[in-house]
Motif scaffolding. Structure first.
Motif, PDB file in Angstrom:
ATOM      1  N   ASN A  24       0.813  -1.218   0.000  1.00  0.00           N
ATOM      2  CA  ASN A  24       0.000   0.000   0.000  1.00  0.00           C
ATOM      3  C   ASN A  24       0.852   1.277   0.000  1.00  0.00           C
ATOM      4  O   ASN A  24       0.426   2.308   0.496  1.00  0.00           O
ATOM      5  N   LYS A  25       2.030   1.184  -0.603  1.00  0.00           N
ATOM      6  CA  LYS A  25       2.921   2.341  -0.681  1.00  0.00           C
ATOM      7  C   LYS A  25       3.072   2.818  -2.133  1.00  0.00           C
ATOM      8  O   LYS A  25       2.692   2.122  -3.080  1.00  0.00           O
ATOM      9  N   THR A  26       3.642   4.001  -2.288  1.00  0.00           N
ATOM     10  CA  THR A  26       3.810   4.611  -3.608  1.00  0.00           C
ATOM     11  C   THR A  26       4.618   3.713  -4.528  1.00  0.00           C
ATOM     12  O   THR A  26       4.329   3.579  -5.719  1.00  0.00           O
ATOM     13  N   ILE A  27       5.671   3.121  -3.996  1.00  0.00           N
ATOM     14  CA  ILE A  27       6.445   2.097  -4.692  1.00  0.00           C
ATOM     15  C   ILE A  27       6.378   0.835  -3.850  1.00  0.00           C
ATOM     16  O   ILE A  27       6.594   0.883  -2.643  1.00  0.00           O
ATOM     17  N   SER A  28       6.087  -0.292  -4.471  1.00  0.00           N
ATOM     18  CA  SER A  28       5.969  -1.540  -3.731  1.00  0.00           C
ATOM     19  C   SER A  28       6.884  -2.603  -4.324  1.00  0.00           C
ATOM     20  O   SER A  28       7.016  -2.728  -5.541  1.00  0.00           O
ATOM     21  N   THR A  29       7.506  -3.364  -3.433  1.00  0.00           N
ATOM     22  CA  THR A  29       8.250  -4.557  -3.839  1.00  0.00           C
ATOM     23  C   THR A  29       7.574  -5.799  -3.259  1.00  0.00           C
ATOM     24  O   THR A  29       8.212  -6.828  -3.085  1.00  0.00           O
ATOM     25  N   GLY A  30       6.291  -5.676  -2.960  1.00  0.00           N
ATOM     26  CA  GLY A  30       5.541  -6.724  -2.282  1.00  0.00           C
ATOM     27  C   GLY A  30       5.716  -6.550  -0.794  1.00  0.00           C
ATOM     28  O   GLY A  30       4.835  -6.093  -0.083  1.00  0.00           O
ATOM     29  N   GLN A  31       6.867  -6.931  -0.301  1.00  0.00           N
ATOM     30  CA  GLN A  31       7.363  -6.550   1.016  1.00  0.00           C
ATOM     31  C   GLN A  31       8.792  -6.043   0.803  1.00  0.00           C
ATOM     32  O   GLN A  31       9.480  -6.494  -0.102  1.00  0.00           O
ATOM     33  N   GLY A  32       9.210  -5.126   1.631  1.00  0.00           N
ATOM     34  CA  GLY A  32      10.563  -4.605   1.489  1.00  0.00           C
ATOM     35  C   GLY A  32      10.695  -3.283   2.205  1.00  0.00           C
ATOM     36  O   GLY A  32       9.693  -2.649   2.564  1.00  0.00           O
ATOM     37  N   GLY A  33      11.923  -2.875   2.448  1.00  0.00           N
ATOM     38  CA  GLY A  33      12.172  -1.602   3.109  1.00  0.00           C
ATOM     39  C   GLY A  33      13.520  -1.044   2.714  1.00  0.00           C
ATOM     40  O   GLY A  33      14.294  -1.692   1.989  1.00  0.00           O
ATOM     41  N   MET A  34      13.809   0.147   3.205  1.00  0.00           N
ATOM     42  CA  MET A  34      15.075   0.805   2.885  1.00  0.00           C
ATOM     43  C   MET A  34      15.476   1.697   4.046  1.00  0.00           C
ATOM     44  O   MET A  34      14.643   2.405   4.621  1.00  0.00           O
ATOM     45  N   ILE A  35      16.765   1.644   4.390  1.00  0.00           N
ATOM     46  CA  ILE A  35      17.338   2.545   5.380  1.00  0.00           C
ATOM     47  C   ILE A  35      18.232   3.530   4.649  1.00  0.00           C
ATOM     48  O   ILE A  35      19.022   3.131   3.793  1.00  0.00           O
ATOM     49  N   VAL A  36      18.111   4.807   4.983  1.00  0.00           N
ATOM     50  CA  VAL A  36      19.011   5.811   4.412  1.00  0.00           C
ATOM     51  C   VAL A  36      19.756   6.514   5.543  1.00  0.00           C
ATOM     52  O   VAL A  36      19.235   6.668   6.653  1.00  0.00           O
ATOM     53  N   THR A  37      20.973   6.931   5.242  1.00  0.00           N
ATOM     54  CA  THR A  37      21.781   7.644   6.230  1.00  0.00           C
ATOM     55  C   THR A  37      22.879   8.417   5.521  1.00  0.00           C
ATOM     56  O   THR A  37      23.269   8.080   4.394  1.00  0.00           O
ATOM     57  N   ASN A  38      23.375   9.435   6.192  1.00  0.00           N
ATOM     58  CA  ASN A  38      24.539  10.176   5.699  1.00  0.00           C
ATOM     59  C   ASN A  38      25.786   9.853   6.513  1.00  0.00           C
ATOM     60  O   ASN A  38      26.839  10.450   6.299  1.00  0.00           O
ATOM     61  N   ASN A  39      25.646   8.897   7.437  1.00  0.00           N
ATOM     62  CA  ASN A  39      26.731   8.531   8.333  1.00  0.00           C
ATOM     63  C   ASN A  39      27.413   7.261   7.817  1.00  0.00           C
ATOM     64  O   ASN A  39      26.829   6.185   7.819  1.00  0.00           O
ATOM     65  N   GLU A  40      28.652   7.391   7.382  1.00  0.00           N
ATOM     66  CA  GLU A  40      29.361   6.245   6.800  1.00  0.00           C
ATOM     67  C   GLU A  40      29.550   5.122   7.814  1.00  0.00           C
ATOM     68  O   GLU A  40      29.429   3.929   7.478  1.00  0.00           O
TER      69      GLU A  40
END
Length: 374
Positions: free
Chosen positions: A183-199
């Motif tokens: 039910n999201k704008t982009i779907s992979t069926g199930q899935g997620g993503m973490i973003v960060t600027n900290n190496e």
């Protein structure tokens, strides 16, 4: 056409999905590989983050973020009471204690006053949730976190492409987490993503999701320098996401159009309140408040129009049961909150039909048709 159901949300498989998934199948490499890396790059570029790490779900994204920060047993993490229970469950999964706090009645995001009152010597992090694409007050939350030396993990599951002061939600804190469920704008069926600027956090996340391996392993005589888990996305899933990415602009435009039509057509209905959506925000779904929430939902469903009631406040779930008195806003507003049909597959005609039926309900004709319930 008149009898066709108007859905609250429906995912859409694009023809491009098949193209990318076929790439994975033709390469005979269907686990995490080049397509996952490509999706990570596209998301990091989209939100303006240096690093992105794909996971099996948004829940796991929050869990891994907490683990990367070293949060665990004996620690407390502040979580808003009005969110999908997954936010609290992710905290529980890492062994920490979710400290539920009330929400701001203006937009249902986490209450600043409630955050301040909940901080203890055991508090290690705050998880603001950007509800339905509406950003929490990140400027103030950042100030609070700095003052008390707390981490921030943004639950941006419903806020892909939403911004605040020109900056993408999910990139204000130490880490930001997105969801690609159906039910999201982009779907992979199930899935997620973490973003960060900290190496450093990025370098911790990679082995955490891959059994503690710092680099891709063989499954044989690999080095496992730290404890990790198996939370890798597959190229089959990433292929679906990449295919839908090609339609991102049109999906965004449609969702914004849905909200604009609701706001225009329902502004003069005194029995409801539409939550605000700022120009920089993408309304993942259009939500309203009405004291006749349950009756309206029943009426719309009888008209073949689907909608969705808001979450039960987490403090009312048996697994996290707490007294209502501590959560006056979520206790009062949750029973009045309703998501209207918001799918990017809808048309102007669909939205106008929903608005017409809502107006009918609040007329004497509508109340009579619903059985005169109060």
């Amino acid at each position: 056409m008149a009898n066709k159901k108007i859905p609250w949300w429906t995912p859409k498989v694009e023809k491009e999905d098949y193209v990318f998934i076929r790439q994975a199948l033709d390469a005979n490499f269907v686990n995490e590989g080049p397509l996952v890396a490509e999706l990570e790059k596209k998301i990091s570029n989209l939100v303006g983050a240096k690093y992105a790490v794909a996971t099996t779900s948004g829940t796991v994204a929050i869990f891994l973020s907490l683990k990367a920060l070293g949060i665990g047993h004996g620690d407390e993490v502040i979580v808003p009471d009005m969110t999908f229970i997954a936010t609290a469950n992710a905290v529980n999964l890492c062994g920490a204690k979710p400290m539920l706090v009330d929400v701001n009645p203006a937009d249902l995001t986490i209450s600043i006053d409630a955050i301040k009152k909940a901080i203890t010597p055991k508090t290690k992090a705050i998880i603001p949730v950007h509800v339905t694409g509406r950003g929490a007050d990140m400027t103030t939350i950042l100030d609070i976190a700095k003052k008390h030396s707390l981490y921030i993990i943004e639950d941006a599951a419903e806020a892909l492409t939403s911004k605040q002061n020109g900056k993408s939600l999910g990139t204000f804190g130490d880490l930001g987490c997105f969801s690609f469920s159906a039910n999201k704008t982009i779907s992979t069926g199930q899935g997620g993503m973490i973003v960060t600027n900290n190496e450093n956090l990025y370098l911790k996340l990679k082995p955490l999701k891959d059994q503690g391996r710092p680099v891709r392993g063989t499954g044989g005589d690999d080095l496992h320098n730290t404890i990790g888990y198996n939370f890798r996305m597959t190229d089959l899933q990433a292929g679906m996401g990449l295919g839908q990415f090609t339609h991102l602009k049109e999906r965004i435009a449609r969702m914004k159009r849905n909200y604009e039509l609701y706001a225009k057509n329902l502004k003069d209905v005194p029995e409801i309140r539409i939550f605000p959506s700022k120009k920089e925000e993408l309304p993942q779904w259009t939500d309203i408040l009405t004291e006749k929430r349950n009756e309206l939902e029943e009426y719309l469903k009888n008209q073949n129009i689907d909608c969705r009631k808001y979450w039960l406040p987490i403090h009312r779930q048996l697994s996290y049961k707490l007294p209502d008195i501590n959560f006056p806003n979520s206790t009062r507003l949750s029973p009045e909150a309703l998501w209207l049909p918001s799918a990017f597959t809808l048309t102007d005609e669909n939205i106008n039909t929903v608005c017409k039926k809502i107006k009918e309900f609040f007329s004497s004709k509508g109340r009579s048709a619903s059985g005169g319930k109060k």
